[in-house]
Design a protein around this motif. Sequence first.
Motif, PDB file in Angstrom:
ATOM      1  N   UNK B 209      54.734 -51.899   6.103  1.00  0.00           N
ATOM      2  CA  UNK B 209      53.747 -52.015   5.019  1.00  0.00           C
ATOM      3  C   UNK B 209      52.616 -51.008   5.232  1.00  0.00           C
ATOM      4  N   UNK B 210      52.131 -50.935   6.474  1.00  0.00           N
ATOM      5  CA  UNK B 210      51.023 -50.021   6.780  1.00  0.00           C
ATOM      6  C   UNK B 210      51.454 -48.563   6.620  1.00  0.00           C
ATOM      7  N   UNK B 211      52.714 -48.266   6.967  1.00  0.00           N
ATOM      8  CA  UNK B 211      53.192 -46.889   6.778  1.00  0.00           C
ATOM      9  C   UNK B 211      53.242 -46.563   5.289  1.00  0.00           C
ATOM     10  N   UNK B 215      46.408 -45.158   4.454  1.00  0.00           N
ATOM     11  CA  UNK B 215      45.909 -43.910   3.876  1.00  0.00           C
ATOM     12  C   UNK B 215      45.392 -42.933   4.915  1.00  0.00           C
ATOM     13  N   UNK B 216      45.439 -43.302   6.179  1.00  0.00           N
ATOM     14  CA  UNK B 216      44.990 -42.339   7.183  1.00  0.00           C
ATOM     15  C   UNK B 216      45.760 -42.511   8.489  1.00  0.00           C
ATOM     16  N   UNK B 217      45.548 -41.555   9.370  1.00  0.00           N
ATOM     17  CA  UNK B 217      46.357 -41.502  10.588  1.00  0.00           C
ATOM     18  C   UNK B 217      46.128 -42.670  11.515  1.00  0.00           C
ATOM     19  N   UNK B 218      44.908 -43.215  11.513  1.00  0.00           N
ATOM     20  CA  UNK B 218      44.648 -44.354  12.392  1.00  0.00           C
ATOM     21  C   UNK B 218      45.562 -45.519  12.017  1.00  0.00           C
ATOM     22  N   UNK B 220      48.421 -45.313  10.363  1.00  0.00           N
ATOM     23  CA  UNK B 220      49.821 -44.986  10.649  1.00  0.00           C
ATOM     24  C   UNK B 220      50.129 -45.104  12.137  1.00  0.00           C
ATOM     25  N   UNK B 221      49.166 -44.718  12.968  1.00  0.00           N
ATOM     26  CA  UNK B 221      49.376 -44.838  14.412  1.00  0.00           C
ATOM     27  C   UNK B 221      49.495 -46.309  14.809  1.00  0.00           C
ATOM     28  N   UNK B 222      48.629 -47.139  14.231  1.00  0.00           N
ATOM     29  CA  UNK B 222      48.713 -48.574  14.512  1.00  0.00           C
ATOM     30  C   UNK B 222      50.065 -49.119  14.066  1.00  0.00           C
ATOM     31  N   UNK B 223      50.537 -48.627  12.921  1.00  0.00           N
ATOM     32  CA  UNK B 223      51.821 -49.084  12.395  1.00  0.00           C
ATOM     33  C   UNK B 223      52.954 -48.760  13.365  1.00  0.00           C
ATOM     34  N   UNK B 224      52.932 -47.538  13.872  1.00  0.00           N
ATOM     35  CA  UNK B 224      53.997 -47.126  14.794  1.00  0.00           C
ATOM     36  C   UNK B 224      53.954 -47.974  16.069  1.00  0.00           C
ATOM     37  N   UNK B 225      52.747 -48.234  16.554  1.00  0.00           N
ATOM     38  CA  UNK B 225      52.618 -49.086  17.739  1.00  0.00           C
ATOM     39  C   UNK B 225      53.171 -50.484  17.483  1.00  0.00           C
ATOM     40  N   UNK B 226      52.851 -51.020  16.298  1.00  0.00           N
ATOM     41  CA  UNK B 226      53.336 -52.361  15.945  1.00  0.00           C
ATOM     42  C   UNK B 226      54.865 -52.400  15.927  1.00  0.00           C
ATOM     43  N   UNK B 227      55.465 -51.346  15.370  1.00  0.00           N
ATOM     44  CA  UNK B 227      56.918 -51.327  15.262  1.00  0.00           C
ATOM     45  C   UNK B 227      57.561 -51.156  16.639  1.00  0.00           C
ATOM     46  N   UNK B 228      56.893 -50.379  17.507  1.00  0.00           N
ATOM     47  CA  UNK B 228      57.438 -50.146  18.848  1.00  0.00           C
ATOM     48  C   UNK B 228      57.253 -51.344  19.783  1.00  0.00           C
TER      49      UNK B 228
END
Lengths: 56, 282
Positions: B209-211, B215-218, B220-228
């Motif tokens: 959802x966040x990806x 709207x910004x890299x912070x 998206x970075x949190x999103x990637x961490x959540x998925x990992x």
Amino acid sequence: MSTIARSGEKADVKLANILVVALLGAALIFVAGLAQSETLHDAAHDVRHAVGFPCH
Amino acid sequence: MTPPMMCVTRSDSPATDMLQRLLTSALIAGAAAGLIAALLQLVFVQPVLLHAELYEGGERTHFAAASDHHHGEEPAPEAVEPQTAPTTEPAAEAGHDHGPEAAHDHGEAAEIPGIGFDAGRDGLSILFSIMVYAGYGLLLVAAMALSENNGNRVTARQGLLWGIAGFVAVQMAPAFGLSPELPGMAAADVNARAIWWVATVIATGIGLWLIAFGKNWAVWAAAILLILAPHIVGAPHPHEFTGPTPPELAAQFAGRAIGVGLAVWTLLGLFAAALWSRGREA
């Protein structure tokens, strides 16, 4: 989240309605997929495996 | 939550209508997807599952069957003498127990299951398949509605993407840690796996959802961490793998379960979005 800045494009689905629908969905998935009752497990067994739920 | 500025005129249409629209689009889409899932599973997944149950119940044994298969064609010396495979405990055990029975089993009970229909068992599977996908449909439509409140507009075409994202959240991501289980596979405690499964689905769902809407890299970075995160923590696994099921069957089962999941979820997304957006125009 703020609801003040609504533009015409934004939908207006009540949050309570969304919550009811989501909870209903989660309940269905819990009963069909995750509940550990013996009867439910036996009846849903093949689907649980096929859909990738943890089963036994 | 509800400031006086909100367009009061719009709430002319009662909330119950909206609830009804949410429910009908989700349930119809879910039932259709669940029915298709059941059919695909009966044709492609169930035969593998039934085949595996023969090993789970001991009607077939992994290495004994292998030696039977190779009997006429090639000598396969290590298969003929199961005791020479010391790395596989179940085979050694099975070879021990079933030595005299293996040949006997092969004669009557070792038929490899094909496509069939068991009214009781498969009838229940159809019912529960519809239930599972109705549940997924409800969650998906709830998420679609939430995104529309934030200014997104869901079209039938976009529904395909929603479906694929749903598949990643509830099937692909959990399978990355806990591959779809074939009956008889060794596994850790079922409650621990269920907790990991639910946590993974929630983390992946929020991450996707966040990806999609961040709207910004912070974000998206949190999103990637959540998925990992669930995979860095790691899914619960048993200390030893001692299941009686052949890895060939388990691999085929996993591939097919995931493949059917992708097909059905794509359709679920399409159906749900098509029905939901049709209701909007009406």
